[in-house]
Motif scaffolding. Sequence first.
Motif, PDB file in Angstrom:
ATOM      1  N   THR A 238      -0.350   7.322   2.349  1.00 10.96           N
ATOM      2  CA  THR A 238      -1.100   7.682   3.555  1.00 10.96           C
ATOM      3  C   THR A 238      -1.643   9.106   3.420  1.00 10.96           C
ATOM      4  O   THR A 238      -2.819   9.364   3.682  1.00 10.96           O
TER       5      THR A 238
ATOM      6  N   PHE B  28       9.130   4.269  -6.654  1.00 15.97           N
ATOM      7  CA  PHE B  28       7.916   3.495  -6.404  1.00 15.97           C
ATOM      8  C   PHE B  28       6.833   3.910  -7.369  1.00 15.97           C
ATOM      9  O   PHE B  28       6.912   4.966  -8.000  1.00 15.97           O
TER      10      PHE B  28
ATOM     11  N   ASP C   7      18.203   0.185   2.089  1.00 16.12           N
ATOM     12  CA  ASP C   7      18.041   1.308   1.157  1.00 16.12           C
ATOM     13  C   ASP C   7      16.689   1.260   0.455  1.00 16.12           C
ATOM     14  O   ASP C   7      16.048   2.274   0.232  1.00 16.12           O
ATOM     15  N   ILE C   8      16.270   0.074   0.070  1.00 12.13           N
ATOM     16  CA  ILE C   8      15.021  -0.048  -0.690  1.00 12.13           C
ATOM     17  C   ILE C   8      13.815   0.089   0.240  1.00 12.13           C
ATOM     18  O   ILE C   8      12.843   0.758  -0.099  1.00 12.13           O
ATOM     19  N   LEU C   9      13.883  -0.551   1.386  1.00 15.46           N
ATOM     20  CA  LEU C   9      12.698  -0.562   2.252  1.00 15.46           C
ATOM     21  C   LEU C   9      12.608   0.678   3.137  1.00 15.46           C
ATOM     22  O   LEU C   9      11.522   1.023   3.597  1.00 15.46           O
ATOM     23  N   GLY C  10      13.744   1.334   3.365  1.00 16.54           N
ATOM     24  CA  GLY C  10      13.713   2.483   4.258  1.00 16.54           C
ATOM     25  C   GLY C  10      13.633   2.067   5.710  1.00 16.54           C
ATOM     26  O   GLY C  10      12.960   2.684   6.514  1.00 16.54           O
TER      27      GLY C  10
ATOM     28  N   MET D 244       7.687  -0.993  -5.127  1.00 20.62           N
ATOM     29  CA  MET D 244       8.934  -0.382  -5.574  1.00 20.62           C
ATOM     30  C   MET D 244       9.159  -0.788  -7.028  1.00 20.62           C
ATOM     31  O   MET D 244       9.000  -1.963  -7.384  1.00 20.62           O
TER      32      MET D 244
ATOM     33  N   ILE E 140       7.120  -1.566   8.537  1.00 21.14           N
ATOM     34  CA  ILE E 140       7.948  -0.592   7.811  1.00 21.14           C
ATOM     35  C   ILE E 140       7.407   0.801   8.138  1.00 21.14           C
ATOM     36  O   ILE E 140       6.200   1.015   8.106  1.00 21.14           O
ATOM     37  N   PRO E 141       8.285   1.750   8.488  1.00 20.79           N
ATOM     38  CA  PRO E 141       7.785   3.072   8.914  1.00 20.79           C
ATOM     39  C   PRO E 141       7.124   3.847   7.769  1.00 20.79           C
ATOM     40  O   PRO E 141       7.244   3.487   6.608  1.00 20.79           O
ATOM     41  N   VAL E 142       6.404   4.891   8.156  1.00 23.72           N
ATOM     42  CA  VAL E 142       5.751   5.787   7.197  1.00 23.72           C
ATOM     43  C   VAL E 142       6.566   7.064   7.135  1.00 23.72           C
ATOM     44  O   VAL E 142       6.725   7.748   8.147  1.00 23.72           O
ATOM     45  N   GLU E 143       7.118   7.373   5.953  1.00 21.12           N
ATOM     46  CA  GLU E 143       7.995   8.542   5.867  1.00 21.12           C
ATOM     47  C   GLU E 143       7.603   9.493   4.748  1.00 21.12           C
ATOM     48  O   GLU E 143       6.979   9.086   3.773  1.00 21.12           O
TER      49      GLU E 143
ATOM     50  N   VAL F 268      14.869   6.547  -2.941  1.00 24.45           N
ATOM     51  CA  VAL F 268      13.418   6.479  -2.724  1.00 24.45           C
ATOM     52  C   VAL F 268      13.133   5.135  -2.054  1.00 24.45           C
ATOM     53  O   VAL F 268      13.667   4.111  -2.468  1.00 24.45           O
ATOM     54  N   THR F 269      12.325   5.144  -0.998  1.00 21.78           N
ATOM     55  CA  THR F 269      12.138   3.921  -0.214  1.00 21.78           C
ATOM     56  C   THR F 269      10.668   3.502  -0.119  1.00 21.78           C
ATOM     57  O   THR F 269       9.765   4.287  -0.394  1.00 21.78           O
ATOM     58  N   PHE F 270      10.499   2.271   0.279  1.00 22.74           N
ATOM     59  CA  PHE F 270       9.160   1.725   0.536  1.00 22.74           C
ATOM     60  C   PHE F 270       8.476   2.531   1.652  1.00 22.74           C
ATOM     61  O   PHE F 270       7.272   2.770   1.617  1.00 22.74           O
ATOM     62  N   ALA F 271       9.272   2.985   2.618  1.00 21.30           N
ATOM     63  CA  ALA F 271       8.710   3.783   3.720  1.00 21.30           C
ATOM     64  C   ALA F 271       8.108   5.074   3.164  1.00 21.30           C
ATOM     65  O   ALA F 271       7.059   5.536   3.631  1.00 21.30           O
ATOM     66  N   GLN F 272       8.745   5.654   2.144  1.00 25.43           N
ATOM     67  CA  GLN F 272       8.213   6.871   1.527  1.00 25.43           C
ATOM     68  C   GLN F 272       6.948   6.570   0.727  1.00 25.43           C
ATOM     69  O   GLN F 272       6.026   7.379   0.679  1.00 25.43           O
TER      70      GLN F 272
ATOM     71  N   LYS G 266       4.802   4.394   1.559  1.00 26.27           N
ATOM     72  CA  LYS G 266       3.750   4.361   2.583  1.00 26.27           C
ATOM     73  C   LYS G 266       3.350   5.775   2.978  1.00 26.27           C
ATOM     74  O   LYS G 266       2.156   6.070   3.158  1.00 26.27           O
ATOM     75  N   GLY G 267       4.321   6.664   3.076  1.00 23.35           N
ATOM     76  CA  GLY G 267       4.039   8.045   3.457  1.00 23.35           C
ATOM     77  C   GLY G 267       3.171   8.754   2.433  1.00 23.35           C
ATOM     78  O   GLY G 267       2.156   9.371   2.782  1.00 23.35           O
ATOM     79  N   VAL G 268       3.544   8.630   1.162  1.00 22.65           N
ATOM     80  CA  VAL G 268       2.808   9.332   0.101  1.00 22.65           C
ATOM     81  C   VAL G 268       1.370   8.812   0.022  1.00 22.65           C
ATOM     82  O   VAL G 268       0.416   9.597  -0.079  1.00 22.65           O
TER      83      VAL G 268
END
Lengths: 816, 342
Positions: B233, B309, A436-439, B290, A495-498, B223-227, B229-231
């Motif tokens: 980027t 985050f 949940d935290i890392l996605g 985060m 970790i993916p970029v979302e 809300v995730t770490f992946a998001q 990274k998205g924002v």
Amino acid sequence: MKISIEWLSDYIEVSDDIAKVAHTLTMAGLEVEGIDYRDLSFENVIVARISAIDAHPNADKLRICSVNAQDEQYSVVCGDLKVNIGDIVPLALPGAKLSGHKIKKSKLRGVESDGMLCSEKELGLTEESSGVMILPDDSLLGASLADVLTSSSSQIKIADSCTVKKAQGSGGYSDSIFEVGLTPNRPDCLSVFGTARELAALTGKKADFPEIILKESPRTSEADIAVEIKDPSLCGHYSARVIKGVKVERSPLWIRKRLEAAGVRAINNVVDVTNYVMLELGHPLHAFDLGRIEGGKIVVRKAGEMETLKTLDGVERKFTGEELLICDNRKPLAIAGIMGGDHSAVTTETSDIVLECAYFTPETVRITSRKLGLHTESSHRFERGVDPLGVERAINRAAQLLASLAGGEISSGTVEVIPASYQKREILFRSHRCNDILGINIDENEATGYLKDLGMELVKSGHGYEVSPPSYRVDIEREIDLIEEIARLKGYSSIPVEKLSGSMPSVHAHEMALDLMQVKRFMANAGYDEVVNYSFTSPDELDRLAVPSQDILRNTIKILNPISEELSTMRSTVIPGLLNAAAINIKKQNKELMLFETGKVFLSGNSHYSEGLRLCALMTGEKAPLLWKKGTDIFNLKGSLENLLDLLNLRDYTFTNCSDISYLHPGKGAKVFSGDIELAVIGELHPSVVENYDLGQKLFIFDLDLGAVNKVRGEGKSFKDIPVYPFVERDVALLVDKNVDLSKIMESFRQKERKLLESVEIFDQFEGESIGEAKKSIAFRLRYRCFERTLTDEEVNKLHDSIVKGVVEESGATVR
Amino acid sequence: MLNDLIDSLTAFKHEAEEAVLQAGSEQELEGIRVAFLGKKGKVSDVLKKVGSLTNEERPRLGQSANETKRFLEEIFSKRGAHLALTLKEKKLQSERVDLTLPGRRIPTGSLHPVTTVCEEITKAFIPLGFTVEEGPDIETDFYNFEALNIPKDHPAREMQDTFYLSENFLLRTHTSPVQIRTMEKYSPPLRVLAPGTVYRCDSDVTHTPMFHQVEGFVVDKKVTFAQLKGVLTTFVETIFGAGVQLRFRPSFFPFTEPSAEVDIQCVICGGEGCRVCKSTGWLEILGAGMIDPEVFKAVGYDPDVYSGFAFGMGVERIAMLKYGIKDLRMFFENDVRFLEQF
Ligand SMILES: [Zn+2]
């Protein structure tokens, strides 16, 4: 933290690809900020023995040494007067390169020299050294120095159980030193072994610390020393061990070299060993001269008020009673976890020592360190948290090295006090929280695998796992800490970029709805360059502006720990910064200036601090091209201010001349009011302030309170009907006293008639002899209009005459 | 007889047409007009001979004479208008103005690069639904440290040398206190940007005791770490252009966990390695992570329900990279030769 790869290789197999190792550490949060490659080939440097020493015929400070290496004989001029016959020394022959300097056969003060006897510094081994380097007696004469350094008996002597691998590379002596920028949460990596342990977790290799085997004498440590902890909450573990009959001398090269690689100065073998073990295992130690401990007892207690101790650095420390000290029965010996005392320090006279290794709580060391302003390698580690279970290994490792290097006898056992035993942490880990935290969508086995790699113990429980981190990972206390570890080991790059998902938040209404960007852009478009000054200034600035002592601007806020006196006071006005910017530019021949700054000002109230927002602008010189030269005067600046107030929807404001602003010309200053609220001051800078700032030219300035403007400004634009009926205009020129302000006359016009008098403009003003010296003539154009019908000439004439008559009576003017 | 007269009228047309073309001024033209159409002009002369004609012939001559008059009037007026225009044109040409002289311009000022870059950063986040919040420069220990999981005497405080005004008041060392103030005031979802001035007790070639920061944060469910990274980027591509590589590496901030340092591919050397990037090919531009559960607890959010985050960056640093400014101190020297370049 500096990590020598040569040292690191004692505990883990390190890849030859140093850059890759650095990358691995960096991408796991141990940022390698720099790599110092040390590659010393020592070509043409050989081992030789001094067989004779003769005086130099032409120089008192030189000697002629005859040296032999196997069958070869050399004659070398040497500047070190302390060398002795029989010393084994490094000899650099012609062709050798020492720190970029090539050795040649040469004459020194008339005597031929076949080469050079080298010091450690000249060889690039250490950063400081005195005199020619002395090599071990059993070194092979004629051998290359590189071979001797990497395989000499001195290295093998390191430790009974710890062998040192030969440095990589052919014949050379090489090392790479990493500068690791450690974050404060990772005290477990404040050591070479800790770094090896981390690298092992990252690469799947193993990091081993060799078993420590001690030869103990029958006499116990207890026989010579006792330990008492008076403040058990501040010291979780105290261990002391006695070593008798040590010979305090210089440490061998390998240990000095490693200390130096880590940035620690070598002192003597006893002190060096305590430092070495600290760097190796991350646990600080201290050695006391047993003979200096009175009453055979170590007491861990808080300092008494006014108690003092002269520390190793020669400074007399005074305590307040908060500090934790290591004492004997009568006096302080050391500041716990920070620095030892001068009196009990190990010297060349010392023969019996007490080794201390303890666990002091991070809080107590932090408080004491901050109070005393004393930061050491030791306090740095205790503050961040050393391994609570690390005492035993560290003290035994130090004893082992001491016995080997200083030849002491290790008394058996340690004297230990452990007020509270270590409690294992148990943290609940749920892999869905991690996702949940890392996605990400990580497999539970993969996640727990990373935790195990880091030395954690996992027990399956209802919702997930009970995780116990190793004792040295003091930073891991919560589930989120475990999630971070998994992210770190998996790699942030995986970790993916979302995109953001979820609902758009509602926009919040702001108290300060003033659009500062709009204001700034207006000023720039109006010709002003934006400057930015520090929010803190010198307290002298207000004197330079001649601000009176009772003025509110004097309620400044002082910084307790300023960079300098010049930056010690929070500004209560933006003006000095702007004037200084003008002065700097004028000095650099930029004399045509239009500048502005928006920024906060700070005032101290009775019980609070307040912040205000200001816009300050200045104009000086002629900013127009010479061809179109037209004198800049205060009305250029005033125009900008009026335009700006328009932009901000401010309609009802008045300019009032005033002579009481200390930094403005007494005859050329005004305040701008909206009702009772002062919005701005504007005027020409007082000639003495021009002098104070060394400006050398006239300067106009305004200072606008944006906070006040924001309070009184209108809601924005609203539409009014366009008049249908025509206006009628009438002009009148009035002759008035010079001292009568225009604003008074305008006010008088407006009061006479509000409904039909649409506007009053002035279209001419002049002074001159023709109208008398104390007079001025002002010409007004009055515009009349009715919204409901066309006004007739007769009614306008009548109204106009009565208005003019009224104004004339009120202002003492005459109609021209 | 009649035919002779009509022929001569026709001849006048050609004669007049030629004469008119020769006329260089209005006076000359008038002379020609009088010669043909005046009381003693050529047309009148012909009409005077009407007496010698028969009653049937007279109207035909009158008709022809009128037609000739109309024709002549027309060419005279045409030529007259042409001559008037030419005259006006000539006069205007004599009123020549040298437009190579410089224009009378309003001098244009410039915004400070910190302002410009700050605005650019803000604009990059507005389309993502972020709004701007502000906070005071003078902060309390609670907002600057305690609430951000930096307790008293924590070693993390050493990361930020703080200017103190009193025991409890200080100059904010980052704009992160705005995070706390905003979360106290509103409830999630939040997407907030907090630009502002910050202070650290540090002054050398690469540090000024005051600089500018933009902090941003997002709080919502899931809300995730992946998001994150998205924002970031998206942000980096907006500011430095699409295709600029970025990398996230673990770091430590007390108020975020996991924490990251964000590097972009060196914009000076394109990743080859140079002095600016210390031969690493990467430039550190952002700190992020985060939001730590402790921070949520400090403002009364449930960390089991909400996640979020936060990120922060130095405005001067980004301006230096964007414009190739080598010396940080130039930002505060206020030399107009520097300022007017932006
Ligand atoms: Zn580069």
